[in-house]
Scaffold this motif. Structure first.
Motif, short mmCIF file in Angstrom:
data_model
loop_
_atom_site.label_atom_id
_atom_site.label_comp_id
_atom_site.label_asym_id
_atom_site.label_seq_id
_atom_site.Cartn_x
_atom_site.Cartn_y
_atom_site.Cartn_z
N TYR A 210 -1.60 25.28 -30.23
CA TYR A 210 -2.74 25.34 -31.15
C TYR A 210 -3.79 24.38 -30.58
CZ TYR A 210 0.39 27.56 -34.59
OH TYR A 210 1.25 28.42 -35.24
N TRP A 211 -4.69 24.87 -29.76
CA TRP A 211 -5.49 24.02 -28.88
C TRP A 211 -6.68 23.37 -29.57
CZ3 TRP A 211 -2.35 23.28 -25.19
CH2 TRP A 211 -1.52 24.31 -24.75
N GLY A 212 -7.32 24.07 -30.46
CA GLY A 212 -8.50 23.51 -31.12
C GLY A 212 -8.34 23.33 -32.60
N PHE A 213 -7.56 24.21 -33.23
CA PHE A 213 -7.31 24.16 -34.66
C PHE A 213 -5.86 24.52 -34.94
CE2 PHE A 213 -11.84 25.20 -34.22
CZ PHE A 213 -12.41 24.22 -35.01
N ASP A 214 -5.34 23.98 -36.02
CA ASP A 214 -3.96 24.28 -36.39
C ASP A 214 -3.83 25.59 -37.14
OD1 ASP A 214 -2.37 22.17 -35.29
OD2 ASP A 214 -3.27 20.79 -36.73
N TRP A 215 -4.77 26.50 -36.92
CA TRP A 215 -4.68 27.85 -37.47
C TRP A 215 -4.97 28.92 -36.40
CZ3 TRP A 215 -9.59 29.53 -36.61
CH2 TRP A 215 -10.65 28.64 -36.76
N PHE B 66 -2.32 18.82 -16.57
CA PHE B 66 -2.19 20.25 -16.37
C PHE B 66 -3.59 20.84 -16.24
CE2 PHE B 66 1.80 19.96 -19.11
CZ PHE B 66 2.67 20.10 -18.03
N GLU B 67 -3.79 21.70 -15.25
CA GLU B 67 -5.04 22.45 -15.14
C GLU B 67 -4.77 23.90 -15.50
OE1 GLU B 67 -8.64 23.58 -12.00
OE2 GLU B 67 -7.20 22.00 -11.52
N ILE B 68 -5.63 24.46 -16.32
CA ILE B 68 -5.42 25.80 -16.87
C ILE B 68 -6.12 26.84 -15.99
CG2 ILE B 68 -5.69 27.26 -18.90
CD1 ILE B 68 -3.87 24.74 -19.19
N ASP B 69 -5.45 27.98 -15.80
CA ASP B 69 -6.06 29.11 -15.10
C ASP B 69 -6.87 29.91 -16.12
OD1 ASP B 69 -6.78 31.35 -13.70
OD2 ASP B 69 -4.78 31.78 -12.92
N THR B 70 -8.13 29.54 -16.29
CA THR B 70 -8.96 30.18 -17.32
C THR B 70 -9.40 31.58 -16.94
OG1 THR B 70 -10.93 29.11 -16.39
CG2 THR B 70 -9.79 27.97 -18.19
N THR B 71 -9.15 32.00 -15.72
CA THR B 71 -9.52 33.37 -15.34
C THR B 71 -8.61 34.39 -16.01
OG1 THR B 71 -8.10 33.33 -13.37
CG2 THR B 71 -10.38 32.58 -13.11
N VAL B 72 -7.37 34.01 -16.32
CA VAL B 72 -6.44 34.93 -16.99
C VAL B 72 -6.10 34.47 -18.40
CG1 VAL B 72 -5.42 35.70 -14.82
CG2 VAL B 72 -4.39 33.78 -16.04
N SER B 73 -6.45 33.23 -18.75
CA SER B 73 -6.09 32.72 -20.07
C SER B 73 -7.14 31.75 -20.58
CB SER B 73 -4.72 32.04 -20.03
OG SER B 73 -4.72 31.00 -19.05
N PRO B 74 -8.26 32.28 -21.09
CA PRO B 74 -9.29 31.40 -21.66
C PRO B 74 -8.73 30.61 -22.85
CG PRO B 74 -10.12 33.63 -21.36
CD PRO B 74 -8.64 33.69 -21.14
N VAL B 75 -9.10 29.35 -22.93
CA VAL B 75 -8.65 28.51 -24.02
C VAL B 75 -9.26 28.99 -25.34
CG1 VAL B 75 -8.63 26.16 -24.96
CG2 VAL B 75 -8.38 26.53 -22.49
N LEU B 76 -8.43 29.12 -26.36
CA LEU B 76 -8.91 29.51 -27.68
C LEU B 76 -9.56 28.29 -28.33
CD1 LEU B 76 -8.99 31.99 -29.48
CD2 LEU B 76 -6.79 31.31 -30.43
N TYR B 77 -10.87 28.39 -28.58
CA TYR B 77 -11.69 27.26 -28.99
C TYR B 77 -11.73 26.25 -27.85
CZ TYR B 77 -11.78 29.68 -33.37
OH TYR B 77 -11.97 30.65 -34.31
N GLN B 78 -11.15 25.09 -27.97
CA GLN B 78 -11.20 24.13 -26.86
C GLN B 78 -9.98 23.23 -26.90
OE1 GLN B 78 -14.83 21.97 -27.67
NE2 GLN B 78 -13.77 20.49 -28.99
#
Length: 694
Positions: free
Chosen positions: A230-235, A252-264
């Motif tokens: 739950y990256w930006g909100f607990d909902w 950890f570095e995220i591969d945002t090309t295949v998995s954009p972060v939901l919110y931030q």
């Protein structure tokens, strides 16, 4: 002759009992096909041998037979008990209409029938327990090769968006009918936390705590290493693929090309690492090595010759398009990668009795562009995402779909995607959602958009236990959703039980009219032992009448968030654009929803929550002594005004002709006719059947 008449009556009772056939059709008009997964044969010529002693072996062959039979009289496909393993979906089209697929009611005793009397259609491949061997002298963990001819493509993990379940591309593992958990750390029930987000970067990298990712050599698994959180909100949750692990900075570095972060990414956000062989350390976990095609398993109990291990293989069990008059009666559907039963552009399609379990896709059952169709008396559980999705009718013309979702039991869903995958999702016009029991899920129970939808006499309990700012009954962000009713429902134990949640408004709600949702009638509902009863989130034209709240912390909360909204409610923005798309100033909308006429005129105060009626509002906070978890709870105020800068509760009432009549009624909490949750020993509890105590 009389003996044969009685036999025919006995064979057809289930069909007219569920409303699939009239009695006359059942006795005199049906063409009957027989399917036997053990002794049937498929090689017979089309159009021949329909007698009981000449059954087909597969569903596909029976479907093929339908294409050469006349559409009338009614066609009945009787399925004899046993497992029907599908490697491809059962594809049905217009040629397969006017047909009922039904479990044969005859009792078979042969041991090769499996569970006596049960018809089970399954989309998985059984892995022989004898193929498993201990792995690296760790006798709790076993490994077996995955046969390419039977399982085929193993799929891949997908990220998923806010309301997107993206689990239908991967193979899952089930042992003795229960879904296993992909190897993870921390184990089920626990989370790690983001220590901090890297400087000037809220979408790509964060600092982790401790040395476990280093000591367990996570860096060796970068080809398919994921984080779920739950990256930006607990909902709001989704899955993120890890691109790299920096040991020196512990990031950890995220591969945002295949998995954009939901919110931030947010400091303190909870997550766990998943799909790591190194973390296969608890009973019920598994790991699939896709490159080497190996299945690693920590079974819930030691394997025996009778342990059933299945990998999901088939995307969909039944796919029906452009079909009229189609029924499935008393059939169990089990294991699919995607939606198990998918019906599109259909009329009078009915699923009744039986069950749908262990589904990997967005829903267990989808009725889309459906008319006069129903799902009734079905058990749905252990699904990766949602339960039933229903869509149909014509919102522009306000034509009712007459679809019915009733008497179903939906539980233990949202096991993969945790949020915004409700037990029942609706879209369209004129659905009835009635007398369903929805329980044991981390977020929503029912949600959707539409017109003239009735949600009545359902039971919701033990929902929203893992989230904040969510609801059992959740609708949001529309002024076009009119004519909808939420009535006679029971809500119990709608509470967050997860610890240390801070990302989001700190409540969960039984009935949530979020983001200015308007035009709902909420009547005669009972809310028991819950966090917040009803939240009216700045909407208008809502009718809240004769609802009662028993041991609920905040019976009613509301606000005026629209006064500071620049995105939805001002003239020319989203709400008006949506209403214009339906032609709301012209019939039939102008006739049915006359209150909309002056909404965007100066006198309509479009961003002010006006014309809400709250009447017959009764609450109590007295507790039963035997319910220790709610002892000594007392609240002097039944209404929580969620502060909006520059406004208060008095202003809200005086602005907009809102009417309120609320009353504290302590007798509710000890009246013998109150609804209380009881278990089988007749002691107060949570999570059992609801009865009206006399």
């Amino acid at each position: 002759m009389l003996r044969w008449l009685f036999l025919l009556l006995w064979l057809t009772i289930p069909l007219y009992q569920y409303g699939v056939l009239s009695l006359a059709e059942s006795i005199y008009s049906a063409t009957i096909l027989h399917v036997d997964p053990v002794h049937g044969k498929d090689h017979r010529a089309l159009g021949t041998y329909h007698a009981p002693e000449f059954p087909f072996r597969t569903l596909a062959r029976a479907a093929e037979e339908l294409t050469v039979l006349p559409m009338s009289p009614r066609r009945i496909i009787r399925l004899r008990p046993g497992d029907y393993a599908l490697t491809e979906p059962l594809l049905l089209d217009a040629r397969h209409g006017n047909a009922t697929w039904v479990r044969h009611s005859h009792t078979y005793t042969s041991t090769d029938r499996g569970e006596d009397g049960v018809v089970r259609i399954r989309g998985g491949h059984v892995i022989d327990p004898s193929l498993f061997a201990p792995w690296n002298n760790r006798h709790n963990i076993v490994v077996a090769p995955i046969p390419s001819h039977a399982v085929g493509d193993l799929g891949s993990i997908q990220s998923g968006g806010l309301k997107e379940c993206a689990n239908d591309d991967t193979s899952e593992v089930f042992v003795d009918g229960h879904p296993m958990v992909l190897a993870r750390y921390p184990n089920v029930g626990h989370w790690d936390r983001i220590v901090n987000v890297t400087e000037d970067n809220t979408t790509q990298a964060f600092y982790f705590e401790g040395n476990r990712p280093l000591t367990h050599k996570y860096a060796d698994s970068m080809d398919d290493f994921w984080l779920h959180g739950y990256w930006g909100f607990d909902w709001a949750d989704n899955y993120l693929k890890v691109a790299s692990l920096n040991a020196s900075s512990k990031t950890f570095e995220i591969d945002t090309t295949v998995s954009p972060v939901l919110y931030q990414l947010t400091a303190g956000a909870r997550y766990y690492a998943v799909n790591l062989l190194q973390e296969l350390d608890a009973p019920g976990e598994y790991f699939i090595d896709r490159r080497k095609r190996l299945l690693y398993l920590y079974p819930p109990r030691p394997l025996t010759a009778t342990t059933e291990i299945i990998m999901s293989t088939t995307q969909t069990l039944v796919e029906a398009i452009n079909v009229t008059d189609l029924s499935f009666v008393n059939i169990n559907f089990d294991i699919s990668r995607g939606t198990a039963l998918n019906f599109t552009n259909v009329t009078r399609v009915n699923v009744s009795g039986g069950s749908v379990t262990n589904v990997g896709g967005a829903q267990a059952i989808q009725l889309w562009q459906a008319w006069n169709s129903s799902v009734s008396d079905v058990d749905i559980y252990q699904c990766a995402c949602g339960g039933i999705a229903v869509g149909g009718g014509d919102r522009h013309e306000l034509q009712s779909s007459s679809n019915v979702i009733r008497d179903n039991r939906i539980s233990e869903y949202a096991r993969w995607k945790r949020t915004y995958v409700p037990a029942i999702w609706f879209d369209g016009c004129g659905h009835l959602i009635h007398n369903n029991r929805i329980s044991n899920a981390p977020h929503q129970g029912i949600s959707g958009h539409g017109n003239d939808v009735t949600i009545s006499n359902n039971i919701f309990h033990d929902l929203c236990y893992e989230t904040l700012d969510g609801a059992a009954m959740y609708v949001s962000r529309s002024w076009a959703d009119r004519g909808n009713t939420i009535s006679g429902n029971m809500f119990s134990h709608i509470r967050t039980t997860a610890q240390n949640l801070t990302l989001g408004y700190p409540h969960v709600v039984a009935i949530y009219l979020d983001d200015q949702m308007s035009g709902y009638h909420v009547m005669n509902n009972t809310i028991l032992d819950s966090d917040t009863g009803i939240l009216l989130g700045g909407g208008r034209d809502n009718l809240l009448v004769n609802n009662r709240f028993i041991r609920t912390d905040v019976p009613l909360a509301f606000d005026s968030r629209g006064k500071y909204d620049t995105q939805f409610c001002p003239n020319g923005h989203a709400f008006e654009t949506e209403l214009e798309s339906y032609g709301y100033r012209k019939p039939p909308w102008s006739d049915r929803y006359s209150e909309l006429h002056d909404t965007f005129d100066d006198t309509g105060m479009p961003c002010t929550p006006v014309h809400n009626i709250i009447d017959g509002f009764h609450w109590c906070t007295i507790t039963f002594d035997s319910l220790d978890h709610v002892k000594n709870r007392s609240h002097s105020n039944a209404i929580r005004w969620i502060e909006t800068p520059g406004t208060n509760l008095t202003d809200l009432i005086s602005w907009g002709n809102n009417f309120m009549n609320v009353k504290e009624d302590p007798s509710l909490c000890h009246n013998s006719n109150d609804y209380i949750l009881w278990n089988n020993q007749n002691t107060p509890s949570i999570g059992y059947h609801i009865v009206d105590q006399e």
